[in-house]
Write a protein that holds these residues in place. Structure first.
Motif, short mmCIF file in Angstrom:
data_model
loop_
_atom_site.label_atom_id
_atom_site.label_comp_id
_atom_site.label_asym_id
_atom_site.label_seq_id
_atom_site.Cartn_x
_atom_site.Cartn_y
_atom_site.Cartn_z
N ASP A 216 52.85 37.32 40.92
CA ASP A 216 52.99 37.50 42.36
C ASP A 216 51.63 37.54 43.06
O ASP A 216 51.53 37.33 44.27
CB ASP A 216 53.77 38.80 42.65
CG ASP A 216 54.16 38.93 44.11
OD1 ASP A 216 54.67 37.94 44.66
OD2 ASP A 216 53.94 40.00 44.69
N GLU A 217 50.55 37.80 42.29
CA GLU A 217 49.21 37.83 42.86
C GLU A 217 48.73 36.37 43.04
O GLU A 217 48.73 35.60 42.09
CB GLU A 217 48.27 38.59 41.91
CG GLU A 217 47.06 39.20 42.59
CD GLU A 217 46.02 38.16 42.94
OE1 GLU A 217 45.34 38.32 43.97
OE2 GLU A 217 45.89 37.17 42.17
N THR B 3 45.89 34.58 43.46
CA THR B 3 44.82 34.00 42.64
C THR B 3 45.28 33.84 41.20
O THR B 3 45.01 32.82 40.55
CB THR B 3 43.57 34.89 42.69
OG1 THR B 3 43.11 34.97 44.04
CG2 THR B 3 42.47 34.32 41.81
N ARG B 4 46.01 34.83 40.71
CA ARG B 4 46.50 34.78 39.33
C ARG B 4 47.48 33.62 39.17
O ARG B 4 47.47 32.91 38.16
CB ARG B 4 47.14 36.12 38.98
CG ARG B 4 47.32 36.36 37.50
CD ARG B 4 47.77 37.78 37.26
NE ARG B 4 46.78 38.73 37.75
CZ ARG B 4 47.06 39.84 38.41
NH1 ARG B 4 48.31 40.17 38.66
NH2 ARG B 4 46.10 40.65 38.81
N ARG B 5 48.34 33.43 40.16
CA ARG B 5 49.31 32.34 40.08
C ARG B 5 48.60 30.98 40.11
O ARG B 5 48.98 30.06 39.37
CB ARG B 5 50.30 32.44 41.26
CG ARG B 5 51.34 31.32 41.29
CD ARG B 5 52.14 31.26 39.98
NE ARG B 5 53.03 30.13 39.96
CZ ARG B 5 54.31 30.20 40.33
NH1 ARG B 5 54.81 31.35 40.76
NH2 ARG B 5 55.07 29.14 40.28
N THR C 47 35.94 36.99 38.27
CA THR C 47 37.29 37.05 38.84
C THR C 47 38.26 36.23 37.99
O THR C 47 39.37 36.68 37.68
CB THR C 47 37.29 36.51 40.28
OG1 THR C 47 36.41 37.31 41.07
CG2 THR C 47 38.69 36.55 40.88
N HIS D 75 41.62 37.73 35.77
CA HIS D 75 43.01 37.29 35.94
C HIS D 75 43.53 36.54 34.72
O HIS D 75 44.71 36.67 34.36
CB HIS D 75 43.13 36.43 37.20
CG HIS D 75 42.99 37.21 38.47
ND1 HIS D 75 43.86 38.22 38.83
CD2 HIS D 75 42.07 37.13 39.47
CE1 HIS D 75 43.50 38.72 40.00
NE2 HIS D 75 42.42 38.08 40.41
N ARG E 210 44.50 39.07 32.24
CA ARG E 210 45.76 39.74 32.63
C ARG E 210 46.96 38.85 32.28
O ARG E 210 47.96 39.35 31.75
CB ARG E 210 45.74 40.02 34.13
CG ARG E 210 47.07 40.53 34.69
CD ARG E 210 47.43 41.92 34.19
NE ARG E 210 48.78 42.28 34.58
CZ ARG E 210 49.11 42.81 35.78
NH1 ARG E 210 48.16 43.02 36.69
NH2 ARG E 210 50.35 43.12 36.06
#
Length: 232
Positions: A28-29, A31-33, A61, A65, A68
């Motif tokens: 849902d974040e 940048t992570r997506r 950064t 991610h 994660r």
């Protein structure tokens, strides 16, 4: 005639479903997506530097991610030497990321379409091999599976029904099922899917030795088509 077909049903434990929810939440974040989408589009594993450069991110950064996503098992981590050299002086292997084999699925209310698909596919295959009518095979296999679930789980009826998404509710001496795990299929193929469900739940009652209850078809809008009521 023995056909060699065996239905193997793997239950999804509560902790696994929680992990799926956590994995979806991680995406849902924004940048992570973006990082996840970038990695899975590549033919080979991606390094932190490559991902950061491709998306215009700081390396720190991107690393945060990516790790994660790896922690949620959405990406696998591999180590390779990009220099092509080996041995002393070749440098440390780079930490790389690639799509994992994990499949993530979360459905609310609970749905069990994979279970229905396996039963239906097995019924078709066995019918083709033996000539036995498909619906008859489907009912028998569903009942066998229900009995297996009841015998193997070692739990109370309401707990088992809750675990498999039926959302059981007591209504006097009967048990009504507020959710159908096969809802979309039942809407389009009512007779086939409700018959399968009926025999599945008859098997569950047999497996749990619940002789005081019987499963019967009692369709009501907004509920599962099967009702568990005191045996006649």
């Amino acid at each position: 005639m023995a056909t060699g077909f065996t239905l193997v049903f793997v239950d999804v434990p509560e902790e696994a479903r929680d992990a799926d929810v956590s994995a979806i939440a991680a995406l849902d974040e924004p940048t992570r997506r973006r990082l996840y989408d970038h990695v899975v589009r590549q033919q080979g594993p991606v390094s932190r530097d490559e991902a950061a450069a491709a998306l215009g991110l700081a390396r720190q950064t991107a690393a945060f991610h990516l790790d994660r996503l790896a922690g949620e098992a959405l990406l696998d981590v591999v180590y390779e030497r990009r220099s092509g050299r080996s041995g002393p002086g070749a440098g440390r292997p780079a930490k790389l990321y690639r799509r994992s084999a994990k499949q993530v699925a979360v459905s609310l209310p609970d749905r069990r379409y994979e279970l229905a698909g396996r039963l239906l596919a097995q019924a078709v295959e066995e019918s083709d091999a033996t000539g036995e009518p498909v619906r008859k095979v489907l009912h028998r296999k569903a009942e066998e599976l229900g009995a297996q679930l009841g015998e193997q789980n070692g739990t109370e009826l309401l707990d088992l029904l809750e675990r498999y998404g039926f959302e059981p509710r007591r209504e006097g001496d009967a048990i009504v099922l507020a959710n159908c795990p096969f809802h979309a299929l039942a809407q389009e193929h009512t007779e086939t899917v409700c018959g399968m469900n009926l025999h599945l739940l008859r098997g569950v009652l047999d497996g749990l030795d619940e002789a005081g209850l019987e499963a019967c078809l009692a369709p009501v809008p907004g509920r599962c088509c099967v009702r568990l009521q005191p045996a006649a």
